[in-house]
Design a protein around this motif. Structure first.
Motif, PDB file in Angstrom:
ATOM      1  N   ILE A  55       0.692  -1.190   0.032  1.00 56.32           N
ATOM      2  CA  ILE A  55      -0.084   0.157  -0.362  1.00 56.32           C
ATOM      3  C   ILE A  55       0.386   1.322   0.254  1.00 56.32           C
ATOM      4  O   ILE A  55       0.343   2.311  -0.927  1.00 56.32           O
ATOM      5  N   PHE A  56       2.256   1.379   0.383  1.00 56.62           N
ATOM      6  CA  PHE A  56       3.056   2.087   1.092  1.00 56.62           C
ATOM      7  C   PHE A  56       4.028   2.574  -0.365  1.00 56.62           C
ATOM      8  O   PHE A  56       4.163   4.014  -0.514  1.00 56.62           O
ATOM      9  N   GLY A  59      -4.047   6.266   8.950  1.00 61.35           N
ATOM     10  CA  GLY A  59      -3.512   6.111   7.675  1.00 61.35           C
ATOM     11  C   GLY A  59      -3.137   4.999   6.708  1.00 61.35           C
ATOM     12  O   GLY A  59      -3.550   5.023   5.502  1.00 61.35           O
ATOM     13  N   LEU A  60      -3.390   4.041   7.293  1.00 59.67           N
ATOM     14  CA  LEU A  60      -3.206   2.783   6.428  1.00 59.67           C
ATOM     15  C   LEU A  60      -4.409   2.312   5.811  1.00 59.67           C
ATOM     16  O   LEU A  60      -4.522   2.590   4.833  1.00 59.67           O
ATOM     17  N   ASP A  71      -7.365   5.326  -0.965  1.00 60.38           N
ATOM     18  CA  ASP A  71      -6.605   6.028  -2.095  1.00 60.38           C
ATOM     19  C   ASP A  71      -5.858   5.344  -3.654  1.00 60.38           C
ATOM     20  O   ASP A  71      -5.767   5.366  -4.933  1.00 60.38           O
ATOM     21  N   VAL A  72      -5.556   3.603  -3.285  1.00 61.27           N
ATOM     22  CA  VAL A  72      -5.069   3.661  -4.492  1.00 61.27           C
ATOM     23  C   VAL A  72      -6.294   2.616  -5.038  1.00 61.27           C
ATOM     24  O   VAL A  72      -6.379   1.835  -6.066  1.00 61.27           O
ATOM     25  N   LYS A  87      -6.896   4.886   4.924  1.00 62.70           N
ATOM     26  CA  LYS A  87      -6.855   5.992   3.951  1.00 62.70           C
ATOM     27  C   LYS A  87      -5.893   5.932   2.482  1.00 62.70           C
ATOM     28  O   LYS A  87      -6.714   6.069   1.617  1.00 62.70           O
ATOM     29  N   SER A  88      -4.886   5.280   2.865  1.00 64.81           N
ATOM     30  CA  SER A  88      -3.857   4.777   2.051  1.00 64.81           C
ATOM     31  C   SER A  88      -4.514   3.784   0.866  1.00 64.81           C
ATOM     32  O   SER A  88      -4.505   3.668   0.319  1.00 64.81           O
TER      33      SER A  88
END
Length: 204
Positions: A68-69, A108-109, A115-116, A111-112
């Motif tokens: 993810i990151f 944030g996990l 986002d993808v 949200k990320s």
């Protein structure tokens, strides 16, 4: 504390196609209480809706967080797990989306991951947000922070979030049952309404 036993409710004119109930957990800790809460919501909701709704999978985002990151820099196995999670979430009839409250918002996990997702990836899906917090002041988190993002992805969120406090985790069935009983009918009606209408057979 007592727990409440569930039996599938028979709803007039239920859908006849398979309906998948997918759970996505955005807690950065593996095996979290958030995951347990989300699994309970999915189980009780699917049980209340009855056939043909079925639990497909629980996706714990932390298990492939590097993909993810880091994207292409992540290990191949993590990238494959992310691709599978995107497919599961995008094809879900009902998506249970769970997060702990972190610094007044969702993680944030999560949200990320959102986002993808591709543009309008959740069009045709009913999303049930689940939040776990330490205080009742955070019960509107999903409405304030999550709904706008889900709307951008095309999701339908017909019911209020399942807003759980940490004390509710002592008996999840008891905490979740009232919400499920109250909103299952609306969720089912929305999933039916979102199904594409088949084209009529041409007149011969």
């Amino acid at each position: 504390m007592p727990t409440i036993a569930f039996e599938p409710r028979i709803v007039p004119d239920p859908p006849v196609w398979p309906q998948s109930v997918v759970t996505v957990v955005g807690n950065p800790k593996p095996g979290s209480r958030t995951a347990a809460a989300a699994a309970s919501v999915a189980e009780l909701l699917a049980g209340e809706l009855g056939t043909p709704y079925r639990i497909t999978e629980l996706v714990d985002l932390v298990t492939f967080a590097p993909a993810i990151f880091q994207g292409e820099a992540a290990a191949e196995a993590d990238r494959a797990a992310l691709d599978e999670a995107i497919d599961l979430a995008s094809s879900a009839s009902v998506l249970v989306l769970a997060t702990p409250v972190y610094k007044g918002s969702y993680t944030g996990l999560l949200k990320s991951f959102l986002d993808v997702l591709p543009h309008q990836a959740l069009a045709g899906s009913v999303v049930v947000p689940v939040t776990v917090s330490a205080a009742p002041s955070h019960k509107l988190l999903a409405d304030i922070h999550l709904r706008p993002v889900l709307a951008e992805l095309g999701a339908s969120v017909p019911a209020p979030a399942v807003a759980l406090e940490e004390r509710d985790l002592e008996d999840l069935q008891l905490a979740v049952s009232a919400w499920v009983r109250k909103h299952a009918g609306l969720i089912q009606a929305t999933t039916i309404a979102l199904q594409p209408v088949p084209e009529p057979n041409p007149v011969k």
